[in-house]
Each structure stands twice: as structure tokens, then as C-alpha cells.
Scaffold this motif. Sequence first.
Motif, mmCIF file in Angstrom:
data_model
loop_
_atom_site.group_PDB
_atom_site.id
_atom_site.type_symbol
_atom_site.label_atom_id
_atom_site.label_comp_id
_atom_site.label_asym_id
_atom_site.label_seq_id
_atom_site.Cartn_x
_atom_site.Cartn_y
_atom_site.Cartn_z
ATOM 1 N N PHE A 1 0.898 -0.960 -0.235
ATOM 2 C CA PHE A 1 -0.063 0.140 -0.089
ATOM 3 C C PHE A 1 0.770 1.191 0.164
ATOM 4 O O PHE A 1 0.705 2.162 -0.907
ATOM 5 N N ILE A 2 1.939 1.221 0.814
ATOM 6 C CA ILE A 2 2.865 2.471 0.986
ATOM 7 C C ILE A 2 3.573 2.642 -0.339
ATOM 8 O O ILE A 2 3.613 3.735 -0.853
ATOM 9 N N ILE A 3 4.134 1.642 -0.858
ATOM 10 C CA ILE A 3 4.903 1.595 -2.057
ATOM 11 C C ILE A 3 4.122 2.141 -3.315
ATOM 12 O O ILE A 3 4.419 3.164 -3.939
ATOM 13 N N ILE A 4 2.796 1.557 -3.536
ATOM 14 C CA ILE A 4 1.994 1.997 -4.657
ATOM 15 C C ILE A 4 1.475 3.415 -4.536
ATOM 16 O O ILE A 4 1.531 4.152 -5.176
ATOM 17 N N MET A 5 1.218 4.034 -3.098
ATOM 18 C CA MET A 5 0.856 5.323 -2.726
ATOM 19 C C MET A 5 1.860 6.184 -3.117
ATOM 20 O O MET A 5 1.848 7.436 -3.695
ATOM 21 N N LEU A 6 3.136 5.926 -2.473
ATOM 22 C CA LEU A 6 4.379 6.532 -2.762
ATOM 23 C C LEU A 6 4.767 6.817 -4.415
ATOM 24 O O LEU A 6 4.789 8.017 -5.047
ATOM 25 N N LEU A 7 4.433 5.592 -5.242
ATOM 26 C CA LEU A 7 4.675 5.678 -6.756
ATOM 27 C C LEU A 7 3.426 6.536 -7.409
ATOM 28 O O LEU A 7 3.877 7.288 -8.120
ATOM 29 N N SER A 8 2.215 6.560 -6.840
ATOM 30 C CA SER A 8 1.247 7.152 -7.311
ATOM 31 C C SER A 8 1.566 8.722 -7.245
ATOM 32 O O SER A 8 1.259 9.706 -8.105
ATOM 33 N N VAL A 9 1.789 9.153 -5.799
ATOM 34 C CA VAL A 9 2.280 10.729 -5.583
ATOM 35 C C VAL A 9 3.309 11.126 -6.653
ATOM 36 O O VAL A 9 3.189 11.892 -7.129
ATOM 37 N N TYR A 10 4.271 10.352 -6.753
ATOM 38 C CA TYR A 10 5.355 10.705 -7.539
ATOM 39 C C TYR A 10 4.936 10.665 -8.995
ATOM 40 O O TYR A 10 5.348 11.746 -9.632
ATOM 41 N N LEU A 11 4.185 9.765 -9.483
ATOM 42 C CA LEU A 11 3.832 9.781 -11.112
ATOM 43 C C LEU A 11 2.829 10.980 -11.262
ATOM 44 O O LEU A 11 2.952 11.512 -12.472
ATOM 45 N N PHE A 12 1.989 11.060 -10.525
ATOM 46 C CA PHE A 12 1.122 12.249 -10.762
ATOM 47 C C PHE A 12 1.596 13.554 -10.538
ATOM 48 O O PHE A 12 1.162 14.640 -10.847
#
Length: 187
Positions: free
Chosen positions: A173-184
Motif C-alpha cells: 500500500f505504501i509503495i503504491i501510494m508513493l509511486l502514485s504521488v510521484y507519477l502524478f
Amino acid sequence: MKISTQIRKYRQRDGYSQEELAHKLYVSRQTISNWENSHSYPDIQTLLMMSVLFDVSLDNLVRGDMDMMKNEVLKQKNAMNFWSWTMVGAYFATAVLMGVVLNFMNIWGIILPICTFGIALLGAIKVERIKKTHALGTYEKIVAFSEGRPTEEISTKKGWKDVMSLVGVPLAFIIIMLLSVYLFSLI
């Protein structure tokens, strides 16, 4: 025939009161009453003790309940799979939505990830409730025993998969959230 009827029948046949049977099986009288009134189900060890005490085969003791147990295990496993996938999907959606909210929306945008996180929690609660409400572990052990499979393979202890899900799900969850924040943030 239901196990509740069988327990009562054999208890009365052998002249045991609920209290006497409870003493012989190392359980409370209330437990015997719950079994006889179909409010709960004895575990596999207790069923084996009863089959020895009553001098009947386990098959005779649980006859008629075996199909019910197989159907119940299948039905509840399907329900658990549905709620488990709902939970995983909602966790994933929440993690992705956090990137969108933090990069493109104001504070009120957090309502959407909170809702999806609530759905994930509902899924987790439903899975745990199914486990507690239905004696799936006991049913699975009885079915395995009746089919000649070892009951040790059906464990009620926490295994490495359970530990990994406790660590892996939040980590993912944390990894996907951080990737999402970064990509967006790149958009």
C-alpha cells in the motif's frame, strides 16, 4: 441427520446427563447444550473423543452433516474470496487516489480515498467475521479426516502467509501510494 441430534441421542442412550458428558469431554455443560441446540459445533478432537466414548464411528456420529459441512466450507470460502478481493482492490484504489488527491485536489478531495479505504476495512471485517462465525477450520478438518487426508495440513495457527499478509499488504500500500504521488506529480 444433524450432529446436534446425534449427540443428544447417544448421550441419552448411554444415560449421561449434559453435566456428566461435559465432565467426560472436558467442556462445560453449556457447551454440550450449545452443541445439542445447534448453536455451535464440536471441534475434531472432541468429535473423536465422543466417537470413542459412545462407541460409534465418526462417520455415524456426523453422518448427514458431512454434505452440509462441505457445502458450508465452499460457500464461506467463496464469500471470503469475494471480500478479500474487494479489500485488495479498495486498498489499491485508495493508494492510487492518494496520488491524485495530493497533486490535483484540495483537502476535500481526501473524501474519496477515505471512502475506498472504508470499503477495504469493511472487506477485512467481513473476512474476519466469516472466520469467527463459521467453524470453517473445524469443518475443513472433519471433511479432511473423513476423506482420509491428514488434518495437520489445515492449521489454525498463523503461518508465514498470514505474517506476510500482515507485513506485505501495508508495505505494498505504501509503495503504491508513493509511486502514485510521484507519477502524478510529473503530470
